[in-house]
Write a protein that holds these residues in place. Structure first.
Motif, mmCIF file in Angstrom:
data_model
loop_
_atom_site.group_PDB
_atom_site.id
_atom_site.type_symbol
_atom_site.label_atom_id
_atom_site.label_comp_id
_atom_site.label_asym_id
_atom_site.label_seq_id
_atom_site.Cartn_x
_atom_site.Cartn_y
_atom_site.Cartn_z
ATOM 1 N N ASP A 139 0.822 -1.204 0.000
ATOM 2 C CA ASP A 139 0.000 0.000 0.000
ATOM 3 C C ASP A 139 0.858 1.255 0.000
ATOM 4 N N LEU A 140 2.064 1.151 0.554
ATOM 5 C CA LEU A 140 2.948 2.300 0.704
ATOM 6 C C LEU A 140 4.382 1.793 0.763
ATOM 7 N N ILE A 141 5.301 2.520 0.132
ATOM 8 C CA ILE A 141 6.708 2.185 0.276
ATOM 9 C C ILE A 141 7.470 3.429 0.705
ATOM 10 N N ILE A 142 8.539 3.207 1.454
ATOM 11 C CA ILE A 142 9.439 4.273 1.883
ATOM 12 C C ILE A 142 10.778 4.014 1.215
ATOM 13 N N ARG A 143 11.322 5.024 0.529
ATOM 14 C CA ARG A 143 12.562 4.841 -0.192
ATOM 15 C C ARG A 143 13.446 6.079 -0.061
ATOM 16 N N GLU A 150 6.311 7.760 -13.051
ATOM 17 C CA GLU A 150 5.024 8.405 -13.352
ATOM 18 C C GLU A 150 3.848 7.660 -12.751
ATOM 19 N N ASN A 151 4.064 6.405 -12.335
ATOM 20 C CA ASN A 151 2.986 5.618 -11.764
ATOM 21 C C ASN A 151 2.849 5.811 -10.254
ATOM 22 N N LEU A 152 3.758 6.602 -9.663
ATOM 23 C CA LEU A 152 3.750 6.769 -8.215
ATOM 24 C C LEU A 152 3.626 8.245 -7.836
ATOM 25 N N ILE A 153 2.961 8.464 -6.725
ATOM 26 C CA ILE A 153 2.898 9.780 -6.100
ATOM 27 C C ILE A 153 3.759 9.723 -4.847
ATOM 28 N N GLY A 154 4.524 10.778 -4.581
ATOM 29 C CA GLY A 154 5.383 10.734 -3.417
ATOM 30 C C GLY A 154 5.559 12.082 -2.762
ATOM 31 N N ARG A 155 6.066 12.022 -1.547
ATOM 32 C CA ARG A 155 6.396 13.239 -0.809
ATOM 33 C C ARG A 155 7.587 12.945 0.093
ATOM 34 N N VAL A 156 8.435 13.944 0.292
ATOM 35 C CA VAL A 156 9.570 13.819 1.209
ATOM 36 C C VAL A 156 9.068 14.058 2.631
ATOM 37 N N PHE A 157 9.434 13.156 3.559
ATOM 38 C CA PHE A 157 9.023 13.377 4.941
ATOM 39 C C PHE A 157 10.209 13.514 5.892
ATOM 40 N N LEU A 158 11.435 13.234 5.388
ATOM 41 C CA LEU A 158 12.599 13.313 6.258
ATOM 42 C C LEU A 158 13.839 13.527 5.398
ATOM 43 N N TRP A 259 11.392 9.317 1.086
ATOM 44 C CA TRP A 259 10.103 9.560 0.444
ATOM 45 C C TRP A 259 9.097 8.487 0.846
ATOM 46 N N THR A 260 7.839 8.884 0.928
ATOM 47 C CA THR A 260 6.745 7.929 0.955
ATOM 48 C C THR A 260 6.115 7.915 -0.437
ATOM 49 N N LEU A 261 5.844 6.731 -0.958
ATOM 50 C CA LEU A 261 5.330 6.576 -2.314
ATOM 51 C C LEU A 261 4.119 5.648 -2.317
ATOM 52 N N TYR A 262 3.144 5.969 -3.176
ATOM 53 C CA TYR A 262 1.999 5.094 -3.373
ATOM 54 C C TYR A 262 1.494 5.274 -4.803
ATOM 55 N N PRO A 263 0.745 4.296 -5.340
ATOM 56 C CA PRO A 263 0.347 4.348 -6.752
ATOM 57 C C PRO A 263 -0.512 5.552 -7.075
ATOM 58 N N SER A 264 -0.210 6.201 -8.195
ATOM 59 C CA SER A 264 -0.936 7.404 -8.594
ATOM 60 C C SER A 264 -2.352 7.111 -9.051
ATOM 61 N N ARG A 265 -2.580 5.903 -9.554
ATOM 62 C CA ARG A 265 -3.921 5.608 -10.055
ATOM 63 C C ARG A 265 -4.826 5.000 -8.986
ATOM 64 N N ARG A 266 -4.331 4.917 -7.767
ATOM 65 C CA ARG A 266 -5.132 4.348 -6.690
ATOM 66 C C ARG A 266 -5.621 5.471 -5.786
ATOM 67 N N LEU A 267 -6.892 5.410 -5.403
ATOM 68 C CA LEU A 267 -7.406 6.371 -4.440
ATOM 69 C C LEU A 267 -6.670 6.203 -3.125
ATOM 70 N N THR A 285 9.339 18.612 11.178
ATOM 71 C CA THR A 285 10.192 19.475 10.351
ATOM 72 C C THR A 285 10.973 18.680 9.319
ATOM 73 N N GLY A 286 11.072 17.362 9.508
ATOM 74 C CA GLY A 286 11.822 16.529 8.573
ATOM 75 C C GLY A 286 13.324 16.686 8.689
ATOM 76 N N ARG A 287 13.817 17.192 9.810
ATOM 77 C CA ARG A 287 15.252 17.403 9.990
ATOM 78 C C ARG A 287 15.914 16.153 10.571
ATOM 79 N N PRO A 288 17.217 15.967 10.315
ATOM 80 C CA PRO A 288 17.910 14.767 10.815
ATOM 81 C C PRO A 288 17.826 14.600 12.326
ATOM 82 N N GLU A 289 17.768 15.719 13.066
ATOM 83 C CA GLU A 289 17.726 15.634 14.525
ATOM 84 C C GLU A 289 16.517 14.845 15.020
#
Length: 297
Positions: A139-143, A150-158, A259-267, A285-289
């Motif tokens: 359902d979700l991958i962290i990389r 193009e098949n994945l939506i992602g965001r940086v969290f750290l 990053w957290t990633l999940y399929p772009s075509r999935r709700l 804040t997503g900082r190393p600390e």
């Protein structure tokens, strides 16, 4: 379209065989076999290649599985949400996380998430390889620094950064003399490490004496004084603060972003949504600390 037959086909495809699907679901093998055969007859397609002891998806079967698995899962989620009044996410949440982050934080994160959302069964797999989210049912991958897809939506969290560190007793040699180094993985065999220091850019000549599969193992080897290593600042900040290690410079290269990633075509399911919010709460804040606090607490 017979949704029950389609659901049974997905069950068999996901488990890789009728016997395994029957054991996992408690459904009779004969029923699953008949429904899959009925679906093939209605579609006029062969969905599985049947061997003496194996069952393998055909090209058409794989395409049907990839396009319907997520839809059926969303349908189940919608029914469950309506039945529960839409108040609490429920079901199984499968996550793939890289080794370092899993060792550093996922145990504590998973425990807190499970206590907050008891109706969600969290399954975390630790691996650094590239995974096929649809085929492998994540359902979700962290990389770390993933390639664009193009098949994945992602965001940086750290965010993190790599630094070169050593035991204080290890003296940095002058000139082109190579210093012993500890590396992660057999493929990390570079002989020159570009670094950045307050005085500018320079480089360190190294000769690998140890190859270890975990960042934590590399850190422990550096603590013991066997050589220098490139490690995340989040992992060694405490050692630098208390004098167990010294900082030789920052690794000259791209930033380290998780990053957290999940399929772009999935709700976006309720389970994924609340986990993303939970990560944001853990690393505001997503900082190393913030990752350092997970490692040292």
């Amino acid at each position: 379209m017979d949704l029950l037959a389609l659901a049974d086909f997905n069950l068999v495809a996901r488990h890789g065989g009728i016997g395994r699907a029957a054991r996992a679901s408690g459904r009779p093998k004969a029923t699953l076999s008949r429904r899959v055969a009925d679906l093939e007859r209605r579609l006029g397609l062969r969905l599985f290649e049947r061997g003496a002891h194996t069952l393998k998806l055909t090209e058409e079967g794989r395409a049907l599985f990839e396009r319907t698995a997520a839809l059926l899962n969303e349908l189940d989620e919608s029914v469950a949400a309506i039945a529960s009044g839409g108040k609490r996410p429920r079901g199984t949440l499968r996550i793939s996380a890289p080794l370092f982050f899993a060792q550093a934080a996922m145990g504590k994160l998973a425990a807190g998430f499970a206590m907050r959302y008891p109706d969600v069964r969290l399954e975390v797999t630790t691996e650094d390889r590239i995974v096929d989210m649809i085929e492998e049912g994540y359902d979700l991958i962290i990389r770390v620094n993933p390639a664009p897809d193009e098949n994945l939506i992602g965001r940086v969290f750290l965010r993190d950064r790599l630094v070169v560190v050593a035991n204080p007793a290890l003296v940095r040699p002058e000139g082109d003399v190579a210093v012993p180094s500890v590396v992660r993985g057999a493929g990390d065999q570079g002989h020159v490490w570009p670094i950045t220091t307050p005085g500018g850019r320079s480089q360190i000549n190294v000769a690998a004496v140890l190859s270890l599969s975990s960042m934590f193992m590399v850190r422990d080897a550096v603590r013991a004084g066997v050589g220098v290593a490139r490690l995340p600042i989040s992992l060694v900040a405490h050692d630098l603060l208390n004098g167990q290690m010294v900082h030789w410079g920052d690794v000259d290269g791209p930033e380290v972003a998780l990053w957290t990633l999940y399929p772009s075509r999935r709700l976006l399911s309720a389970r994924v949504s609340v986990f993303l919010e939970y990560l944001k709460e853990a690393f505001p804040t997503g900082r190393p600390e913030e990752l350092t606090s997970f490692i040292t607490s």
